[in-house]
Write an enzyme that holds these catalytic residues in place. Structure first.
Site, PDB file in Angstrom:
ATOM      1  CG  ASP A   1      13.798 -31.819  -1.343  1.00 43.36           C
ATOM      2  OD1 ASP A   1      13.599 -32.953  -1.966  1.00 43.36           O
ATOM      3  OD2 ASP A   1      13.430 -30.725  -2.017  1.00 43.36           O
TER       4      ASP A   1
ATOM      5  CE  LYS B   1      16.765 -30.886   2.647  1.00 42.43           C
ATOM      6  NZ  LYS B   1      15.957 -29.978   2.716  1.00 42.43           N
TER       7      LYS B   1
END
Ligand code: SF4
Length: 206
Positions: free
Chosen positions: A136, A118
């Site tokens: 997220d 990420k």
């Protein structure tokens, strides 16, 4: 109009200027801000990075930092010990292997200490404007509520689904708009459903 087009048109109406809320002045300061943002708010990270980059004014100073002192500074955002250690180690690798620059290469990024998928995607999206929709907690929640993803999809699956649905040249903006919609309108608790103009697509019942 498809559902994704309707949703993005609505986001353009209510969030025309959504952008990254992490404050940074250089490529490495953005990378470290993203590393610090795991399980923390952007506001909290911005407070910490202000102090951090006032004390350590270059990548070199971070690489040579006293670990205990640096950890003390980053402690307020949580997981301070790991994050502080990884920031120093990453600073060393950037200086040793990449001439002090953050590499624009997914494989190189995820090999940096403490940098996961990420973080790598967020860095590529923000610093290098590579189309992607990093997921997220907000992006995941909105995608599930609006039926772009299934309840039990993991972040990588959601990311792939969104990237298939959204045109590459629209992905970076959409990424920020999903985050802002989740942060300010469609919150985890008490979302503003009363004023939501895409509720016809919503799977949640509040
Ligand atoms: S109706 Fe409520 S839960 Fe559904 S998308 Fe809109 S704000 Fe979010």
């Amino acid at each position: 109009m498809t559902k994704i087009d309707e949703v993005l048109a609505y986001f353009d109406e209510i969030l025309p200027n959504a952008s990254c809320e992490l404050e940074y002045t250089s490529d490495y300061s953005f990378l470290f801000a993203v590393m610090l943002s795991a399980q923390a708010t952007d506001k909290g990270v911005n407070k910490v990075t202000k102090i951090l980059f006032e004390k350590y004014k270059s990548l070199n100073e971070i690489a040579l930092a006293n670990e205990a002192e640096l950890i003390k500074i980053v402690m307020p955002v949580g997981l301070g010990k790991n994050k502080g250690h990884n920031i120093i180690e990453t600073a060393k690798v950037l200086l040793e292997k990449y001439n002090g620059k953050v590499p624009n290469d997914f494989g190189a990024l995820v090999n940096l200490p403490g940098v996961g998928i990420k973080t790598a995607n967020v860095v590529r999206c923000e610093l290098f404007k590579e189309p992607s929709v990093p997921v997220d907690t907000h992006v995941a929640r909105i995608s599930k509520r609006l039926g772009f993803a299934k309840k039990d999809d993991d972040v990588l699956t959601i990311e792939k689904k969104l990237e298939k649905l959204i045109e590459p040249n629209r992905q970076i903006k959409a990424h920020h708009q999903f985050i802002h919609f989740g942060r300010y309108f469609c919150k985890a608790k008490n979302p503003d459903c009363q004023n939501c103009k895409i509720k016809q697509h919503c799977k949640e019942k509040f």
